[in-house]
Scaffold this motif. Sequence first.
Motif, PDB file in Angstrom:
ATOM      1  N   TYR A  60       0.725  -5.905  12.808  1.00  0.00           N
ATOM      2  CA  TYR A  60       0.669  -7.045  11.899  1.00  0.00           C
ATOM      3  C   TYR A  60      -0.518  -6.951  10.942  1.00  0.00           C
ATOM      4  CZ  TYR A  60       4.071  -8.727  15.225  1.00  0.00           C
ATOM      5  OH  TYR A  60       5.180  -8.834  16.036  1.00  0.00           O
ATOM      6  N   LEU A  61      -1.597  -6.293  11.389  1.00  0.00           N
ATOM      7  CA  LEU A  61      -2.714  -6.062  10.477  1.00  0.00           C
ATOM      8  C   LEU A  61      -2.288  -5.118   9.354  1.00  0.00           C
ATOM      9  CD1 LEU A  61      -5.697  -5.710  12.986  1.00  0.00           C
ATOM     10  CD2 LEU A  61      -5.041  -7.702  11.624  1.00  0.00           C
ATOM     11  N   PHE A  62      -1.541  -4.072   9.692  1.00  0.00           N
ATOM     12  CA  PHE A  62      -0.999  -3.180   8.661  1.00  0.00           C
ATOM     13  C   PHE A  62      -0.068  -3.942   7.733  1.00  0.00           C
ATOM     14  CE2 PHE A  62      -1.830   0.609  11.545  1.00  0.00           C
ATOM     15  CZ  PHE A  62      -2.786   1.158  10.698  1.00  0.00           C
ATOM     16  N   LEU A  63       0.727  -4.846   8.310  1.00  0.00           N
ATOM     17  CA  LEU A  63       1.644  -5.646   7.501  1.00  0.00           C
ATOM     18  C   LEU A  63       0.873  -6.554   6.543  1.00  0.00           C
ATOM     19  CD1 LEU A  63       4.548  -6.456   6.906  1.00  0.00           C
ATOM     20  CD2 LEU A  63       4.396  -8.121   8.772  1.00  0.00           C
ATOM     21  N   GLY A  64      -0.245  -7.114   7.016  1.00  0.00           N
ATOM     22  CA  GLY A  64      -1.076  -7.939   6.135  1.00  0.00           C
ATOM     23  C   GLY A  64      -1.668  -7.130   4.995  1.00  0.00           C
ATOM     24  N   ILE A  65      -2.117  -5.915   5.284  1.00  0.00           N
ATOM     25  CA  ILE A  65      -2.653  -5.040   4.235  1.00  0.00           C
ATOM     26  C   ILE A  65      -1.555  -4.692   3.233  1.00  0.00           C
ATOM     27  CG2 ILE A  65      -3.700  -2.787   3.762  1.00  0.00           C
ATOM     28  CD1 ILE A  65      -4.922  -2.937   6.584  1.00  0.00           C
ATOM     29  N   LEU A  66      -0.346  -4.420   3.741  1.00  0.00           N
ATOM     30  CA  LEU A  66       0.782  -4.122   2.856  1.00  0.00           C
ATOM     31  C   LEU A  66       1.085  -5.307   1.943  1.00  0.00           C
ATOM     32  CD1 LEU A  66       3.102  -2.193   2.073  1.00  0.00           C
ATOM     33  CD2 LEU A  66       4.479  -3.278   3.848  1.00  0.00           C
ATOM     34  N   SER A  67       0.968  -6.518   2.463  1.00  0.00           N
ATOM     35  CA  SER A  67       1.215  -7.713   1.651  1.00  0.00           C
ATOM     36  C   SER A  67       0.212  -7.815   0.512  1.00  0.00           C
ATOM     37  CB  SER A  67       1.145  -8.962   2.529  1.00  0.00           C
ATOM     38  OG  SER A  67       2.161  -8.965   3.504  1.00  0.00           O
ATOM     39  N   VAL A  68      -1.061  -7.521   0.791  1.00  0.00           N
ATOM     40  CA  VAL A  68      -2.083  -7.554  -0.264  1.00  0.00           C
ATOM     41  C   VAL A  68      -1.787  -6.508  -1.333  1.00  0.00           C
ATOM     42  CG1 VAL A  68      -4.531  -7.205  -0.763  1.00  0.00           C
ATOM     43  CG2 VAL A  68      -3.849  -8.451   1.294  1.00  0.00           C
ATOM     44  N   VAL A  69      -1.406  -5.302  -0.898  1.00  0.00           N
ATOM     45  CA  VAL A  69      -1.082  -4.230  -1.850  1.00  0.00           C
ATOM     46  C   VAL A  69       0.145  -4.604  -2.678  1.00  0.00           C
ATOM     47  CG1 VAL A  69      -0.352  -1.822  -2.060  1.00  0.00           C
ATOM     48  CG2 VAL A  69      -2.140  -2.437  -0.431  1.00  0.00           C
ATOM     49  N   ASP A  70       1.154  -5.190  -2.037  1.00  0.00           N
ATOM     50  CA  ASP A  70       2.367  -5.603  -2.751  1.00  0.00           C
ATOM     51  C   ASP A  70       2.051  -6.631  -3.836  1.00  0.00           C
ATOM     52  OD1 ASP A  70       4.115  -3.958  -1.440  1.00  0.00           O
ATOM     53  OD2 ASP A  70       4.680  -5.430   0.073  1.00  0.00           O
ATOM     54  N   MET A  71       1.215  -7.612  -3.503  1.00  0.00           N
ATOM     55  CA  MET A  71       0.851  -8.625  -4.496  1.00  0.00           C
ATOM     56  C   MET A  71       0.082  -8.000  -5.651  1.00  0.00           C
ATOM     57  SD  MET A  71      -0.087 -12.104  -2.387  1.00  0.00           S
ATOM     58  CE  MET A  71      -1.297 -11.340  -1.308  1.00  0.00           C
ATOM     59  N   GLY A  72      -0.800  -7.056  -5.345  1.00  0.00           N
ATOM     60  CA  GLY A  72      -1.537  -6.382  -6.407  1.00  0.00           C
ATOM     61  C   GLY A  72      -0.634  -5.576  -7.303  1.00  0.00           C
ATOM     62  N   LEU A  73       0.326  -4.841  -6.713  1.00  0.00           N
ATOM     63  CA  LEU A  73       1.248  -4.021  -7.504  1.00  0.00           C
ATOM     64  C   LEU A  73       2.120  -4.884  -8.401  1.00  0.00           C
ATOM     65  CD1 LEU A  73       2.513  -1.290  -8.163  1.00  0.00           C
ATOM     66  CD2 LEU A  73       3.989  -1.559  -6.155  1.00  0.00           C
ATOM     67  N   ALA A  74       2.678  -5.955  -7.852  1.00  0.00           N
ATOM     68  CA  ALA A  74       3.542  -6.829  -8.650  1.00  0.00           C
ATOM     69  C   ALA A  74       2.774  -7.525  -9.758  1.00  0.00           C
ATOM     70  CB  ALA A  74       4.208  -7.864  -7.740  1.00  0.00           C
ATOM     71  N   THR A  75       1.558  -7.991  -9.460  1.00  0.00           N
ATOM     72  CA  THR A  75       0.763  -8.723 -10.449  1.00  0.00           C
ATOM     73  C   THR A  75       0.215  -7.805 -11.536  1.00  0.00           C
ATOM     74  OG1 THR A  75       0.141 -10.284  -8.712  1.00  0.00           O
ATOM     75  CG2 THR A  75      -1.184 -10.318 -10.714  1.00  0.00           C
ATOM     76  N   THR A  76       0.125  -6.525 -11.254  1.00  0.00           N
ATOM     77  CA  THR A  76      -0.353  -5.578 -12.268  1.00  0.00           C
ATOM     78  C   THR A  76       0.581  -5.509 -13.466  1.00  0.00           C
ATOM     79  OG1 THR A  76      -1.497  -4.233 -10.611  1.00  0.00           O
ATOM     80  CG2 THR A  76      -0.945  -3.163 -12.689  1.00  0.00           C
ATOM     81  N   ILE A  77       1.887  -5.659 -13.222  1.00  0.00           N
ATOM     82  CA  ILE A  77       2.837  -5.455 -14.327  1.00  0.00           C
ATOM     83  C   ILE A  77       3.609  -6.713 -14.721  1.00  0.00           C
ATOM     84  CG2 ILE A  77       3.143  -3.045 -13.655  1.00  0.00           C
ATOM     85  CD1 ILE A  77       5.959  -3.923 -12.621  1.00  0.00           C
ATOM     86  N   MET A  78       3.921  -7.607 -13.760  1.00  0.00           N
ATOM     87  CA  MET A  78       4.864  -8.676 -14.061  1.00  0.00           C
ATOM     88  C   MET A  78       4.359  -9.705 -15.066  1.00  0.00           C
ATOM     89  SD  MET A  78       7.672  -7.935 -12.879  1.00  0.00           S
ATOM     90  CE  MET A  78       8.380  -9.460 -13.471  1.00  0.00           C
ATOM     91  N   PRO A  79       3.103 -10.183 -15.010  1.00  0.00           N
ATOM     92  CA  PRO A  79       2.668 -11.153 -16.021  1.00  0.00           C
ATOM     93  C   PRO A  79       2.831 -10.635 -17.454  1.00  0.00           C
ATOM     94  CG  PRO A  79       1.125 -11.130 -14.202  1.00  0.00           C
ATOM     95  CD  PRO A  79       2.070  -9.991 -13.963  1.00  0.00           C
TER      96      PRO A  79
END
Length: 313
Positions: A60-79
Amino acid sequence: KVKLTSLAYDCSMFSRIPGIHSWQHWLSLPLTLLYLSAIGTDVLILIIICQDPSLKQPMYLFLGILSVVDMGLATTIMPKILAIFWFDAKVISLPECLAQIYAIHCFVGMESGICLCMAFDRYVAICYPLHYSSIITNSLIFKATLFMVLRNDFCVISVPVLAAQWNYCSRNEIDHCLCSNLGVTSLACDDRRPNSICQLILAWVGMGSELGLIILSYTLILRSVLSLNSAEAVSKALNTYSSHLILTLFFYTVTVVISVTHLAETKATLIPVLLNVMHNITPPSLNPIVYALRTRELRRSFQKVLCRSLQEK
C-alpha cells in the motif's frame, strides 16, 4: 537560424492537435472526466492509506507513491491541454515547454520504476512468503523511491538540455497539444540524430530493462500460482494479476508506438497525437481502479473511513 534561448523572448511555441478544431470542445469533456477521476481517486487512496494503520504495509505504501506520481503526470499536461480546448491558449513559452518535457520524462520514468517495485513486491510475497517481511522493509521502500527520483532527475535533464542547444528555424509550431522532446527538436535546423539516439538509449536502458524485469517477475508469479493445487486460488490470482499485467503492457506498448512514430519523423496525425495524450492520462485514471479498488483490504478501509466520516457528521 536562432538559438533556443532567444526564442523564449522573440517568439513562442504553439501546441495544437491537428485536424479536430471543429469538435475539440467535445473532446475536452472525456479528457476532463479522466483527469478529475485520476485526481479524485488518487487523493482518496492517499487519504485512506494515511488514516488506516492496517494499510501501513509495503504494497500500500508503493500504491500511495504510485498515486502521487500519477497525479504529477496527469497535472503536467492536462491543465494546458484543457486551456487549449477551452480558451484557445495555444501559446507556450519555450522555458515552460522545456520544463514540461523534463517533467513528463521524469514522471513517466518514475511510473515505470514504481510498476517494477510493485511487481517485485508481489513476486516476493507469492514466491517467498516466509521471507517477505525481512526483504520488503520500509528502508527498502525509501531507498528504492529515492533511487528512482534521483535517477530520473539526473538522467532526464540531458533531454531538455540537448534540445536547448540546437539552432532553430523560423517555424515555431509543433503538431502536438503537449511539448514532446522529439516534437520540439523536429523544428531544429541541425542534425537531430544525437537527440533521438539519446532519448532512445534512455528509454531502452531505463524503461526497457524495467519492462524485462516486470515480465520476468510476472512469469515467475504465474509459474508459482499454477503450481497451486486449489483451482479457486489459481483463478483468483490470475484474475488479479492479469489486470495488472494488461495495464502495464498498455503503458509500455504505447510508449514504444509513440517513440517509433517520432523516430520515423513523419508528419503528426491525429492518432499518434491522441495516443501521446492518452498515454499520460489513462494510466493515472485506471491505476487506482486496477491496483486499489480490486483490493479487498482497501475497499474495507474505504468503508471504515466513510462510516467514520458519516458518524462524525
